[in-house]
Design a protein around this motif. Structure first.
Motif, PDB file in Angstrom:
ATOM      1  N   ARG A 113       0.819  -1.209   0.000  1.00  0.00           N
ATOM      2  CA  ARG A 113       0.000   0.000   0.000  1.00  0.00           C
ATOM      3  C   ARG A 113       0.858   1.267   0.000  1.00  0.00           C
ATOM      4  N   LEU A 114       1.976   1.231   0.711  1.00  0.00           N
ATOM      5  CA  LEU A 114       2.894   2.375   0.675  1.00  0.00           C
ATOM      6  C   LEU A 114       3.400   2.617  -0.739  1.00  0.00           C
ATOM      7  N   MET A 115       3.733   1.536  -1.434  1.00  0.00           N
ATOM      8  CA  MET A 115       4.163   1.646  -2.836  1.00  0.00           C
ATOM      9  C   MET A 115       3.053   2.239  -3.695  1.00  0.00           C
ATOM     10  N   HIS A 116       1.819   1.832  -3.463  1.00  0.00           N
ATOM     11  CA  HIS A 116       0.693   2.379  -4.222  1.00  0.00           C
ATOM     12  C   HIS A 116       0.567   3.891  -4.024  1.00  0.00           C
ATOM     13  N   LEU A 117       0.990   4.372  -2.846  1.00  0.00           N
ATOM     14  CA  LEU A 117       0.944   5.814  -2.572  1.00  0.00           C
ATOM     15  C   LEU A 117       2.114   6.561  -3.204  1.00  0.00           C
ATOM     16  N   GLY A 118       3.027   5.827  -3.839  1.00  0.00           N
ATOM     17  CA  GLY A 118       4.191   6.453  -4.455  1.00  0.00           C
ATOM     18  C   GLY A 118       5.385   6.561  -3.536  1.00  0.00           C
ATOM     19  N   MET A 119       5.303   5.915  -2.365  1.00  0.00           N
ATOM     20  CA  MET A 119       6.433   5.923  -1.440  1.00  0.00           C
ATOM     21  C   MET A 119       7.381   4.771  -1.768  1.00  0.00           C
ATOM     22  N   GLU A 120       8.650   4.949  -1.460  1.00  0.00           N
ATOM     23  CA  GLU A 120       9.646   3.902  -1.725  1.00  0.00           C
ATOM     24  C   GLU A 120       9.631   2.927  -0.550  1.00  0.00           C
ATOM     25  N   SER A 121       9.126   1.733  -0.781  1.00  0.00           N
ATOM     26  CA  SER A 121       8.992   0.755   0.298  1.00  0.00           C
ATOM     27  C   SER A 121       9.503  -0.604  -0.140  1.00  0.00           C
ATOM     28  N   TYR A 122      10.009  -1.367   0.834  1.00  0.00           N
ATOM     29  CA  TYR A 122      10.602  -2.677   0.548  1.00  0.00           C
ATOM     30  C   TYR A 122      10.240  -3.669   1.649  1.00  0.00           C
ATOM     31  N   VAL A 123      10.167  -4.932   1.257  1.00  0.00           N
ATOM     32  CA  VAL A 123       9.943  -6.018   2.199  1.00  0.00           C
ATOM     33  C   VAL A 123      11.287  -6.651   2.530  1.00  0.00           C
ATOM     34  N   VAL A 124      11.640  -6.700   3.810  1.00  0.00           N
ATOM     35  CA  VAL A 124      12.908  -7.301   4.231  1.00  0.00           C
ATOM     36  C   VAL A 124      12.922  -8.785   3.818  1.00  0.00           C
ATOM     37  N   GLY A 125      14.032  -9.200   3.208  1.00  0.00           N
ATOM     38  CA  GLY A 125      14.185 -10.594   2.819  1.00  0.00           C
ATOM     39  C   GLY A 125      13.928 -10.870   1.357  1.00  0.00           C
ATOM     40  N   GLU A 126      13.300  -9.918   0.643  1.00  0.00           N
ATOM     41  CA  GLU A 126      13.083 -10.102  -0.790  1.00  0.00           C
ATOM     42  C   GLU A 126      14.401  -9.888  -1.531  1.00  0.00           C
ATOM     43  N   THR A 127      14.535 -10.530  -2.666  1.00  0.00           N
ATOM     44  CA  THR A 127      15.811 -10.503  -3.386  1.00  0.00           C
ATOM     45  C   THR A 127      16.164  -9.130  -3.938  1.00  0.00           C
ATOM     46  N   ILE A 128      15.179  -8.279  -4.174  1.00  0.00           N
ATOM     47  CA  ILE A 128      15.470  -6.962  -4.761  1.00  0.00           C
ATOM     48  C   ILE A 128      15.485  -5.849  -3.714  1.00  0.00           C
ATOM     49  N   THR A 129      15.465  -6.214  -2.434  1.00  0.00           N
ATOM     50  CA  THR A 129      15.479  -5.208  -1.369  1.00  0.00           C
ATOM     51  C   THR A 129      16.899  -4.666  -1.184  1.00  0.00           C
ATOM     52  N   PRO A 130      17.090  -3.360  -1.315  1.00  0.00           N
ATOM     53  CA  PRO A 130      18.432  -2.778  -1.200  1.00  0.00           C
ATOM     54  C   PRO A 130      18.893  -2.658   0.248  1.00  0.00           C
ATOM     55  N   ALA A 131      20.179  -2.349   0.414  1.00  0.00           N
ATOM     56  CA  ALA A 131      20.745  -2.175   1.749  1.00  0.00           C
ATOM     57  C   ALA A 131      20.080  -1.007   2.454  1.00  0.00           C
ATOM     58  N   MET A 132      19.808  -1.193   3.739  1.00  0.00           N
ATOM     59  CA  MET A 132      19.220  -0.129   4.540  1.00  0.00           C
ATOM     60  C   MET A 132      20.297   0.869   4.933  1.00  0.00           C
ATOM     61  N   GLN A 133      19.911   2.146   5.006  1.00  0.00           N
ATOM     62  CA  GLN A 133      20.862   3.194   5.335  1.00  0.00           C
ATOM     63  C   GLN A 133      20.278   4.142   6.372  1.00  0.00           C
ATOM     64  N   LYS A 134      21.116   5.008   6.894  1.00  0.00           N
ATOM     65  CA  LYS A 134      20.657   6.028   7.828  1.00  0.00           C
ATOM     66  C   LYS A 134      19.590   6.878   7.144  1.00  0.00           C
ATOM     67  N   GLY A 135      18.526   7.161   7.868  1.00  0.00           N
ATOM     68  CA  GLY A 135      17.421   7.927   7.291  1.00  0.00           C
ATOM     69  C   GLY A 135      16.283   7.047   6.812  1.00  0.00           C
ATOM     70  N   ASP A 136      16.535   5.732   6.754  1.00  0.00           N
ATOM     71  CA  ASP A 136      15.495   4.782   6.375  1.00  0.00           C
ATOM     72  C   ASP A 136      14.731   4.328   7.620  1.00  0.00           C
ATOM     73  N   LEU A 137      13.516   3.858   7.415  1.00  0.00           N
ATOM     74  CA  LEU A 137      12.654   3.420   8.510  1.00  0.00           C
ATOM     75  C   LEU A 137      12.303   1.947   8.343  1.00  0.00           C
ATOM     76  N   LEU A 138      12.439   1.184   9.427  1.00  0.00           N
ATOM     77  CA  LEU A 138      11.967  -0.201   9.451  1.00  0.00           C
ATOM     78  C   LEU A 138      10.698  -0.262  10.296  1.00  0.00           C
ATOM     79  N   VAL A 139       9.611  -0.765   9.706  1.00  0.00           N
ATOM     80  CA  VAL A 139       8.371  -0.993  10.438  1.00  0.00           C
ATOM     81  C   VAL A 139       8.253  -2.491  10.682  1.00  0.00           C
ATOM     82  N   ALA A 140       8.303  -2.883  11.946  1.00  0.00           N
ATOM     83  CA  ALA A 140       8.222  -4.301  12.320  1.00  0.00           C
ATOM     84  C   ALA A 140       6.864  -4.580  12.946  1.00  0.00           C
TER      85      ALA A 140
END
Length: 206
Positions: free
Chosen positions: A61-88
């Motif tokens: 749904r975040l992606m549908h809103l045009g936000m850059e979002s990723y699922v942890v563990g997927e093969t195309i998920t990039p490295a997390m960096q400072k300024g990024d948010l993890l929602v658990a």
């Protein structure tokens, strides 16, 4: 003869229980969660089991809103960096695999937001913010006496075999799904996102 419930009655019981959980959500926690989402460069989501499915739905749904979002563990998920948010999403806040992911996110400088049913847990102690969906009001001593509610909370009592953590329990995930949908609606409003803009991001190659 045992009482039998219709599907409609069971749906109303679940809806009523989820509504009671909504009444316990803190405005402060909700505002902090929204601020973290709006201020993040990228949003990563994670969860185990049923909570993981809720996390994936939220990320989509975040992606549908045009936000850059990723699922942890997927093969195309990039490295997390400072300024990024993890929602658990973790009802217990103790799931080992999710705890490890959260610790790693903090180590690389990410912000950690936890959606949980317990304010005190291993993940809560390291989270920058947490939203508590208190499904415990239906567990153990505070449990509804209704058989059906005991089943959906995973707290069916059966003599010596009573196990309050039975895998059928799903009330936290139900509340988490409703919470995440409410967050999406609020984001649409704050970002002035029109319905057709959301639909433009729906997958067209399924």
């Amino acid at each position: 003869m045992a009482t039998c419930y219709s599907i409609q009655e069971l749906m109303r019981m679940i809806s009523s229980a989820a509504g009671s959980i909504a009444d316990t959500v803190s405005d402060r926690e909700g505002h902090q969660f929204m601020d973290a989402l709006l201020g993040a460069s990228r949003v990563y989501v994670t969860g185990a089991g049923r909570s993981g499915l809720i996390a994936k739905a939220f990320g989509m749904r975040l992606m549908h809103l045009g936000m850059e979002s990723y699922v942890v563990g997927e093969t195309i998920t990039p490295a997390m960096q400072k300024g990024d948010l993890l929602v658990a999403f973790s009802g217990s806040g103790e799931t080992h695999s999710i705890t490890d992911i959260c610790k790693t996110a903090k180590m690389v400088g990410g912000t950690l937001a936890l959606v949980t049913s317990r304010s005190e847990s291993s993940i809560a102690t390291i989270a920058d913010l947490a939203v508590v969906l208190d499904s415990r009001q239906y567990d153990d001593e505070g449990l509804s006496s209704d058989f059906a509610i005991r089943q959906i909370t995973g707290s069916h009592r059966s003599g010596a075999d009573y196990n309050p953590k039975a895998p059928i329990g799903s009330l936290f995930e139900t509340a988490a799904m409703i919470f995440s949908d409410a967050v999406i609606l609020e984001l649409m409003d704050l970002r002035h996102t029109a319905k057709d803009e959301v639909e433009d991001n729906y997958s067209n190659i399924q």
